[in-house]
Design a protein around this motif. Structure first.
Motif, PDB file in Angstrom:
ATOM      1  N   GLY A 196     -32.562   2.316  36.593  1.00  0.00           N
ATOM      2  CA  GLY A 196     -31.343   1.534  36.725  1.00  0.00           C
ATOM      3  C   GLY A 196     -30.829   1.517  38.151  1.00  0.00           C
ATOM      4  N   ALA A 197     -29.505   1.714  38.296  1.00  0.00           N
ATOM      5  CA  ALA A 197     -28.884   1.630  39.612  1.00  0.00           C
ATOM      6  C   ALA A 197     -29.124   2.874  40.457  1.00  0.00           C
ATOM      7  CB  ALA A 197     -27.378   1.404  39.457  1.00  0.00           C
ATOM      8  N   ALA A 198     -29.595   3.968  39.851  1.00  0.00           N
ATOM      9  CA  ALA A 198     -29.891   5.226  40.572  1.00  0.00           C
ATOM     10  C   ALA A 198     -28.727   5.629  41.470  1.00  0.00           C
ATOM     11  CB  ALA A 198     -31.186   5.092  41.370  1.00  0.00           C
ATOM     12  N   ALA A 199     -27.528   5.684  40.873  1.00  0.00           N
ATOM     13  CA  ALA A 199     -26.330   6.012  41.650  1.00  0.00           C
ATOM     14  C   ALA A 199     -26.314   7.458  42.118  1.00  0.00           C
ATOM     15  CB  ALA A 199     -25.078   5.726  40.807  1.00  0.00           C
ATOM     16  N   ASP A 200     -27.044   8.333  41.442  1.00  0.00           N
ATOM     17  CA  ASP A 200     -27.081   9.741  41.841  1.00  0.00           C
ATOM     18  C   ASP A 200     -28.518  10.242  41.873  1.00  0.00           C
ATOM     19  OD1 ASP A 200     -26.417  12.383  42.405  1.00  0.00           O
ATOM     20  OD2 ASP A 200     -26.056  12.871  40.312  1.00  0.00           O
ATOM     21  N   VAL A 201     -29.064  10.619  40.725  1.00  0.00           N
ATOM     22  CA  VAL A 201     -30.463  11.066  40.670  1.00  0.00           C
ATOM     23  C   VAL A 201     -31.359   9.911  41.104  1.00  0.00           C
ATOM     24  CG1 VAL A 201     -32.314  11.903  39.178  1.00  0.00           C
ATOM     25  CG2 VAL A 201     -29.978  12.734  38.844  1.00  0.00           C
ATOM     26  N   ASN A 202     -32.262  10.180  42.034  1.00  0.00           N
ATOM     27  CA  ASN A 202     -33.074   9.091  42.588  1.00  0.00           C
ATOM     28  C   ASN A 202     -34.547   9.246  42.235  1.00  0.00           C
ATOM     29  OD1 ASN A 202     -34.235  10.972  44.459  1.00  0.00           O
ATOM     30  ND2 ASN A 202     -32.504  10.645  45.845  1.00  0.00           N
TER      31      ASN A 202
END
Length: 901
Positions: A196-202
């Motif tokens: 998804g947007a990978a706002a934290d965990v990448n």
């Protein structure tokens, strides 16, 4: 000698291996995300404890649920799956933080990237998660799956079976399509992660877990964008060194080309070229389409490999065999002649009609035994690395019995056996049989050959990924300070483009050959310079911000008299001053003609990619460089192998061999210039673009006839080699020490070629007690996977320093200290081992001091580790080194030691 820290649970274990899950928004509402996720976890079933949260109802699908997460009756919550709308996320993250939730999986799909209010909500939620130490995956994702645990925390309808492949996808729709295909072909997964947007965990963090995951034997990636390159490359390299990684990436946008002043290197290298080079360098196989991804899935699931590029083709139809041969030639797959003994055996065993050399034609009426005889013979041939068997359903063909023979044969050979079953309805039953046996079978000869070529390429890129060249040549040290002084002067003057004279000083500093060149401010000085250098000469305009001199007719070649020099110098200067800004023309440079009658013109260059940093380019050169666009690229640093492969990947490489009356060019001299360019890239981070065009090479060597260098100031806080996606071997960390008994030792970073010596160190030099102190186990030697991890380092995020001594003319490892950076990128965890017979000689202090220096170099601020409380010698060393020794928070038998760097 503390325990091996990698034996601890990975910090993403609550996501991949949760003991309990809470679904926030669990519901029975038809087609809602909360209903589908809760139902999936119930039906799988999830093997841990499952809880639901619903504000309005006390039960969902007959299971008791709670009105808030605080009411869930469990001490610690590993994973919270959030299925509610975007507006609820900040508040829920606060509740999760206060409840001590470790991981949050955010399936909320209503975060629109262009919606500023939603963006603000997401930023607030991420800030809240960081405040409480909650890691967040999402939003806008399909979910995640761990089928072996019944963990199907995803908005997905369909069955996902356990297997050995992990799928990581930025796109939910692509992930769904791959899962649907896999279900039809009975392919299972160890894990499925939608980013998804990978706002934290990448991506990098997910790959880091999967590289260590024992359930995962291969990784499939679908990418649309790459964020921070260094972490992504580090994790990708670590994963690809331990298991196959296949990537499908979309978005092949080129670099912008609207800046006419950019170098050829910049204009010829697109974003996709950089990504391709990055994947090749870290050992990842890139596939171009979903069809190729499905082929890769089948090959990886069956654990197929090939040791080389030599393919034999067997077919019961001439036309089908030729399809394979034609595609092999297009892809550069070698089709070797079979050994004379193999051909003689086939002559005796097969009908006299048909070809018995490669490709082998066994005729249309071939029974199963004929297929088997031909395949066995080709697999036994020493000149063959893989065999492709093509079956076309014809009168007399028993496709089912042939499939059974091939399945049995595969169990007896260690070479690659690939099958093509052409057709559809007539052979449907045997295709199902091949599917169940996980055979490498294909629907067309072309796809089979493409798969073989990919496996052969994967072998090569694996070898490439093991290369750890240093930043500097061992032959002659460059004068780095001299080059930096020139660049500093240009930047201080407000210029980004070096003058010709400045560029040549930089080339001289790095020992790159060029013809004799002198500056000339006036026509009279040009004549004097030509007389001094010797005729014939070339004249070139020297002006600020002029990369392509030929754009203003600023280059004249082969001037054979001083009169020609005088006349042309005056005209050239006058024309340049008309065309260029006032005060920008410095004069001329006069250069001796290279005199290479058999010269080939090449272009060597450097460009800076926004994501992956410096890229080195090689291709055909001269005025037509932009027309033919014959260029190959790679990431630095280079060594001889990487430089040689870069040359081979271009069309102009063929022109470097002998042809007509031209003797073979001195390719080694071209390699040497490429290696020097690699040194420049490593040691001159201010250099953002460079063109050597043309570099002229003949049988006597290569010279750079012209050079353009673009520079830029370094950003604040710049650290050595941080501009590079691949960290070079840190040779600057090599130091010399001495033991208490006077014996000399060398302290140096570990290299991949240390694997055998490190195995000897663990197996022979460490006692059982020392091994237990180091690894917290009774292992006698390192497994192959551990050897890879301990010797094939990514120096950007980990370091191992070996202390070596020389005994009987052989270098021996006496001790090793290593650290691995923590996810916060500020601290690291260390380990140290010293061979029993070298203990008490002062080696521990020297090893740890070397490790401290390496950690400081990469910007780490603290180092920490856990040590057995009974290991008094190691605790004494820690106290001597200034560590703070504390009780361990999780284990009373251990001590936790911490030191600020």
């Amino acid at each position: 000698m503390e325990r091996w820290t990698a034996m601890k649970a990975h910090y993403l274990s609550p996501l991949f291996q949760p003991n309990n899950i809470v679904v926030i928004g669990a519901s029975e509402t038809t087609d809602s995300v909360g209903a589908r996720v809760f139902r999936n976890l119930l039906d799988a079933p999830f093997k841990g404890a499952l809880f639901g949260v619903n504000l309005r109802h006390g039960a969902v699908f007959g299971e008791r649920v709670y009105d808030r997460i605080a009411a869930v009756p469990v001490d610690e919550i590993d994973l919270a799956v959030i299925t509610t709308s975007a507006r609820t996320l900040p508040g829920l993250m606060r509740e999760c933080g206060e409840r001590g939730v470790k991981m949050a999986l955010v399936l909320s799909r209503d975060f629109v990237a262009v919606d500023s209010s939603n963006r603000a909500l997401l930023e607030e939620a991420v800030a809240m998660a960081r405040q409480y130490g909650v890691r967040l995956l999402g939003p806008n994702l399909l979910g995640m799956m761990r089928p072996s645990q019944g963990l199907i925390a995803a908005n997905y309808q369909g069955h996902v079976k356990p297997g050995n492949l992990a799928l990581v996808s930025q796109s939910s729709s692509v992930a769904s399509a791959i899962l649907d295909w896999a279900e039809a072909h009975e392919v299972g997964f160890s894990a499925v992660v939608s980013m998804g947007a990978a706002a934290d965990v990448n991506f990098g963090e997910i790959l880091d877990f999967l590289s260590q995951d024992s359930q995962t034997r291969g990784i499939l990636l679908y990418l649309e964008d790459v964020g921070e390159a260094r972490g992504f490359m580090s994790a990708l390299r670590a994963a690809a060194r331990q298991k196959p990684v296949v990537c499908l990436k979309v978005g092949r946008d080129p670099n912008p080309t609207d800046h006419a002043a950019r170098t050829h290197s910049y204009r010829l290298i697109g974003r996709d070229d950089a990504f391709d080079a990055a994947l090749r360098r870290v050992g990842v196989l890139r596939v171009p389409t979903m069809v190729h991804m499905s082929i890769a899935i089948r090959m990886l699931a069956a654990n197929y490999r090939t040791r080389g590029r030599r393919l034999a083709v067997i077919s019961n139809g001439y036309g089908a065999g030729r399809m394979a041969v034609d595609r092999a030639r297009e892809l550069g797959v070698e089709m070797p002649r079979l050994d004379a003994a193999t051909v003689a055996y086939l002559d005796q065993s097969l009908p006299p009609i048909g070809n018995h050399d490669n490709p082998v034609d066994i005729l249309g009426d071939a029974p199963p035994e004929r297929f088997l005889v031909a395949a066995e013979a080709c697999l036994a041939d020493p000149s063959v690395d893989g065999v492709l068997v093509v079956l076309t359903p014809q009168a007399g063909t028993d496709h089912l019995a042939t499939a059974e023979r091939m399945i049995a044969l595969r169990r007896k050979t260690d070479k690659l056996l690939m099958l093509v079953w052409l057709g559809d309805k007539k052979i449907a039953l045997s295709r199902k049989l091949l599917d169940r046996a996980h055979m490498a079978y294909f629907f067309s000869p072309e796809h089979a050959v493409e798969a073989f070529a990919s496996l052969a390429a994967w072998n090569y890129i694996q070898e490439l990924s093991l290369q750890t060249p240093g930043p500097l040549s061992s032959r002659s040290e460059p004068h780095v300070a001299q080059a930096r002084q020139v660049i500093a002067g240009a930047l201080a003057a407000g210029r980004s483009l070096l003058t010709t004279a400045e560029s040549l000083v930089v080339l001289d500093a790095f020992h790159i050959p060029h013809p004799p060149t002198l500056p000339a401010a006036t026509p009279e000085e040009a004549v004097a310079a030509a007389a001094r250098i010797g005729l014939p000469v070339a004249l070139k305009i020297d002006a600020d911000n002029l990369i392509h001199k030929s754009d203003i007719d600023g280059v004249l070649l082969n001037l054979n008299s001083l009169e020609q020099v005088a006349d042309n110098a005056e005209a050239m200067l006058a024309y340049a001053r008309q065309r260029l800004p006032a005060g920008s023309v410095h004069g001329l440079v006069v250069q001796k003609m290279h005199g290479k009658r058999h010269g080939r013109e090449l272009m060597l260059g450097v460009a800076r990619d926004a994501v992956f940093g410096p890229i080195i380019a090689f291709g055909s050169g001269g005025l037509t460089v932009d027309v033919f666009e014959d260029v190959a690229v790679t990431l630095p640093p280079l060594n001889d192998m990487i430089a040689g492969n870069l040359i081979k990947r271009t069309k102009v490489a063929r022109a470097l061999g002998p042809f007509r009356n031209h003797p073979a060019a001195d390719v080694e001299s071209v390699k040497q210039i490429l290696l020097r360019l690699s040194e420049m890239v490593c040691e001159l981070p201010e250099m953002v673009e460079l063109d050597l065009n043309p570099v002229v090479v003949d049988e006597h060597g290569a010279v750079a006839v012209d050079a353009s260098i673009v520079v830029a100031a370094l950003p604040p806080g710049f650290r050595r080699y941080s501009h590079m996606a691949v960290h070079p071997y840190p040779a600057h960390l090599i130091t010399h020490g001495q033991l208490k008994d006077g014996m000399a030792c060398v302290l140096r970073p570990v290299r991949p070629e240390d694997a055998d010596e490190l195995q000897y160190f663990v197996r022979v030099e460490l006692s059982d007690e020392s091994r237990f102190n180091r690894f917290m186990s009774t292992l006698k030697q390192l497994s192959p996977g551990m050897l890879v991890r301990f010797t094939q380092l990514d120096y950007a995020r980990e370091m191992a320093v070996a202390a070596t001594v020389t005994e009987d003319g052989r270098e021996r490892i006496a001790g090793v200290a290593r650290y691995t950076a923590n996810p916060d990128a500020a601290s690291c965890e260390f380990a140290v081992s010293i061979a029993d017979r070298w203990q008490g000689k002062g080696l521990g202090v020297q090893l740890m001091e070397a490790l401290f220096k390496a950690a400081r170099d990469t910007g780490l601020s603290s180092i920490e580790g856990d040590i057995l409380g009974s290991n008094t010698a190691m605790l004494g060393l820690m106290k001597k080194l200034g560590f703070d020794i504390r009780p361990h928070p999780d284990d009373a038998t251990l001590k936790w030691v911490v030191k600020a760097l």
